[in-house]
Motif scaffolding. Structure first.
Motif, PDB file in Angstrom:
ATOM      1  N   PRO A 157       0.804  -1.234   0.000  1.00 23.24           N
ATOM      2  CA  PRO A 157       0.000   0.000   0.000  1.00 23.24           C
ATOM      3  C   PRO A 157       0.834   1.281   0.000  1.00 23.24           C
ATOM      4  O   PRO A 157       0.510   2.238  -0.710  1.00 23.24           O
ATOM      5  CB  PRO A 157      -0.839  -0.117   1.270  1.00 23.24           C
ATOM      6  CG  PRO A 157      -0.921  -1.591   1.532  1.00 23.24           C
ATOM      7  CD  PRO A 157       0.375  -2.159   1.040  1.00 23.24           C
ATOM      8  N   GLU A 158       1.908   1.311   0.780  1.00 22.04           N
ATOM      9  CA  GLU A 158       2.740   2.518   0.841  1.00 22.04           C
ATOM     10  C   GLU A 158       3.383   2.815  -0.517  1.00 22.04           C
ATOM     11  O   GLU A 158       3.519   3.972  -0.908  1.00 22.04           O
ATOM     12  CB  GLU A 158       3.824   2.371   1.913  1.00 22.04           C
ATOM     13  CG  GLU A 158       3.300   2.264   3.337  1.00 22.04           C
ATOM     14  CD  GLU A 158       2.887   0.842   3.738  1.00 22.04           C
ATOM     15  OE1 GLU A 158       2.459   0.677   4.900  1.00 22.04           O
ATOM     16  OE2 GLU A 158       2.980  -0.093   2.921  1.00 22.04           O
ATOM     17  N   MET A 159       3.790   1.777  -1.233  1.00 21.66           N
ATOM     18  CA  MET A 159       4.402   1.982  -2.547  1.00 21.66           C
ATOM     19  C   MET A 159       3.363   2.420  -3.572  1.00 21.66           C
ATOM     20  O   MET A 159       3.639   3.262  -4.429  1.00 21.66           O
ATOM     21  CB  MET A 159       5.104   0.705  -3.020  1.00 21.66           C
ATOM     22  CG  MET A 159       6.309   0.321  -2.184  1.00 21.66           C
ATOM     23  SD  MET A 159       7.592   1.575  -2.172  1.00 21.66           S
ATOM     24  CE  MET A 159       8.107   1.559  -3.862  1.00 21.66           C
ATOM     25  N   VAL A 160       2.178   1.868  -3.485  1.00 22.73           N
ATOM     26  CA  VAL A 160       1.098   2.258  -4.402  1.00 22.73           C
ATOM     27  C   VAL A 160       0.791   3.735  -4.214  1.00 22.73           C
ATOM     28  O   VAL A 160       0.636   4.488  -5.188  1.00 22.73           O
ATOM     29  CB  VAL A 160      -0.161   1.393  -4.171  1.00 22.73           C
ATOM     30  CG1 VAL A 160      -1.345   1.934  -4.959  1.00 22.73           C
ATOM     31  CG2 VAL A 160       0.112  -0.066  -4.529  1.00 22.73           C
ATOM     32  N   GLU A 161       0.751   4.183  -2.962  1.00 20.14           N
ATOM     33  CA  GLU A 161       0.463   5.598  -2.673  1.00 20.14           C
ATOM     34  C   GLU A 161       1.552   6.498  -3.262  1.00 20.14           C
ATOM     35  O   GLU A 161       1.259   7.532  -3.858  1.00 20.14           O
ATOM     36  CB  GLU A 161       0.356   5.790  -1.149  1.00 20.14           C
ATOM     37  CG  GLU A 161      -0.169   7.154  -0.732  1.00 20.14           C
ATOM     38  CD  GLU A 161       0.938   8.179  -0.538  1.00 20.14           C
ATOM     39  OE1 GLU A 161       0.710   9.341  -0.892  1.00 20.14           O
ATOM     40  OE2 GLU A 161       2.014   7.807  -0.055  1.00 20.14           O
ATOM     41  N   VAL A 162       2.807   6.093  -3.134  1.00 27.61           N
ATOM     42  CA  VAL A 162       3.910   6.900  -3.673  1.00 27.61           C
ATOM     43  C   VAL A 162       3.820   6.968  -5.194  1.00 27.61           C
ATOM     44  O   VAL A 162       3.980   8.034  -5.789  1.00 27.61           O
ATOM     45  CB  VAL A 162       5.277   6.312  -3.227  1.00 27.61           C
ATOM     46  CG1 VAL A 162       6.426   6.945  -3.990  1.00 27.61           C
ATOM     47  CG2 VAL A 162       5.480   6.500  -1.735  1.00 27.61           C
ATOM     48  N   VAL A 163       3.546   5.864  -5.821  1.00 26.38           N
ATOM     49  CA  VAL A 163       3.476   5.826  -7.283  1.00 26.38           C
ATOM     50  C   VAL A 163       2.280   6.614  -7.801  1.00 26.38           C
ATOM     51  O   VAL A 163       2.341   7.227  -8.870  1.00 26.38           O
ATOM     52  CB  VAL A 163       3.428   4.358  -7.776  1.00 26.38           C
ATOM     53  CG1 VAL A 163       3.136   4.272  -9.258  1.00 26.38           C
ATOM     54  CG2 VAL A 163       4.736   3.656  -7.456  1.00 26.38           C
ATOM     55  N   ASP A 164       1.209   6.642  -7.053  1.00 26.41           N
ATOM     56  CA  ASP A 164       0.000   7.356  -7.481  1.00 26.41           C
ATOM     57  C   ASP A 164       0.074   8.868  -7.265  1.00 26.41           C
ATOM     58  O   ASP A 164      -0.747   9.608  -7.793  1.00 26.41           O
ATOM     59  CB  ASP A 164      -1.235   6.801  -6.754  1.00 26.41           C
ATOM     60  CG  ASP A 164      -1.667   5.452  -7.310  1.00 26.41           C
ATOM     61  OD1 ASP A 164      -1.213   5.098  -8.419  1.00 26.41           O
ATOM     62  OD2 ASP A 164      -2.444   4.752  -6.634  1.00 26.41           O
ATOM     63  N   ARG A 165       1.040   9.351  -6.499  1.00 27.53           N
ATOM     64  CA  ARG A 165       1.178  10.788  -6.270  1.00 27.53           C
ATOM     65  C   ARG A 165       1.515  11.499  -7.571  1.00 27.53           C
ATOM     66  O   ARG A 165       2.323  11.010  -8.355  1.00 27.53           O
ATOM     67  CB  ARG A 165       2.333  11.073  -5.304  1.00 27.53           C
ATOM     68  CG  ARG A 165       2.046  10.815  -3.883  1.00 27.53           C
ATOM     69  CD  ARG A 165       3.245  11.288  -3.062  1.00 27.53           C
ATOM     70  NE  ARG A 165       3.289  10.559  -1.809  1.00 27.53           N
ATOM     71  CZ  ARG A 165       4.357  10.462  -1.045  1.00 27.53           C
ATOM     72  NH1 ARG A 165       5.489  11.020  -1.393  1.00 27.53           N
ATOM     73  NH2 ARG A 165       4.302   9.788   0.074  1.00 27.53           N
ATOM     74  N   PRO A 166       0.938  12.682  -7.783  1.00 28.13           N
ATOM     75  CA  PRO A 166       1.340  13.433  -8.970  1.00 28.13           C
ATOM     76  C   PRO A 166       2.760  13.977  -8.794  1.00 28.13           C
ATOM     77  O   PRO A 166       3.180  14.312  -7.685  1.00 28.13           O
ATOM     78  CB  PRO A 166       0.321  14.569  -9.051  1.00 28.13           C
ATOM     79  CG  PRO A 166      -0.408  14.591  -7.756  1.00 28.13           C
ATOM     80  CD  PRO A 166      -0.140  13.298  -7.053  1.00 28.13           C
ATOM     81  N   ALA A 167       3.480  14.049  -9.883  1.00 24.81           N
ATOM     82  CA  ALA A 167       4.827  14.615  -9.856  1.00 24.81           C
ATOM     83  C   ALA A 167       4.716  16.124  -9.704  1.00 24.81           C
ATOM     84  O   ALA A 167       3.688  16.719 -10.033  1.00 24.81           O
ATOM     85  CB  ALA A 167       5.561  14.259 -11.139  1.00 24.81           C
ATOM     86  N   PRO A 168       5.759  16.778  -9.197  1.00 19.67           N
ATOM     87  CA  PRO A 168       5.703  18.238  -8.992  1.00 19.67           C
ATOM     88  C   PRO A 168       5.347  19.023 -10.245  1.00 19.67           C
ATOM     89  O   PRO A 168       4.789  20.103 -10.156  1.00 19.67           O
ATOM     90  CB  PRO A 168       7.123  18.587  -8.522  1.00 19.67           C
ATOM     91  CG  PRO A 168       7.648  17.330  -7.939  1.00 19.67           C
ATOM     92  CD  PRO A 168       7.010  16.212  -8.694  1.00 19.67           C
TER      93      PRO A 168
END
Length: 99
Positions: free
Chosen positions: A79-90
């Motif tokens: 779950p933590e990795m999925v959340e990081v990957v789903d974040r929009p890039a700056p």
């Protein structure tokens, strides 16, 4: 009848610039070693370092079967990795809203 002795040493020949040989000779002299001994020890030490970077992995046949079963199984999402990957890039729209 004489038998042939098995060869225990093998020659290695290198072409080096004069400056390299001078440096090796100076270092060997400081250690009280011959050029050959100094270079052999340095080469063996460097080879050991490389080989130790990837030590052999030993396991029983049962352990290997379990390992293969584990790495062959479908991956489970973290779950933590999925959340990081789903974040929009700056540089993507919505970055500020998700921060």
């Amino acid at each position: 009848m004489a038998t042939k002795a098995e060869r225990k040493e093998y020659p290695i020949s290198m072409r080096l610039p004069e400056a390299d040989v001078a440096m090796i000779d100076r270092a060997a002299g400081l250690r009280g070693r011959s050029r050959t001994d100094f270079v052999r020890d340095a080469a063996v030490r460097a080879a050991e370092d490389v080989l130790m970077e990837s030590p052999p992995i030993r396991m029983s046949p049962e352990g290997f079967a379990e390992f293969m079963e584990t790495v062959s199984a479908p991956a489970a999402p973290v779950p933590e990795m999925v959340e990081v990957v789903d974040r929009p890039a700056p540089w993507e729209p919505g970055y500020a809203a998700k921060r």
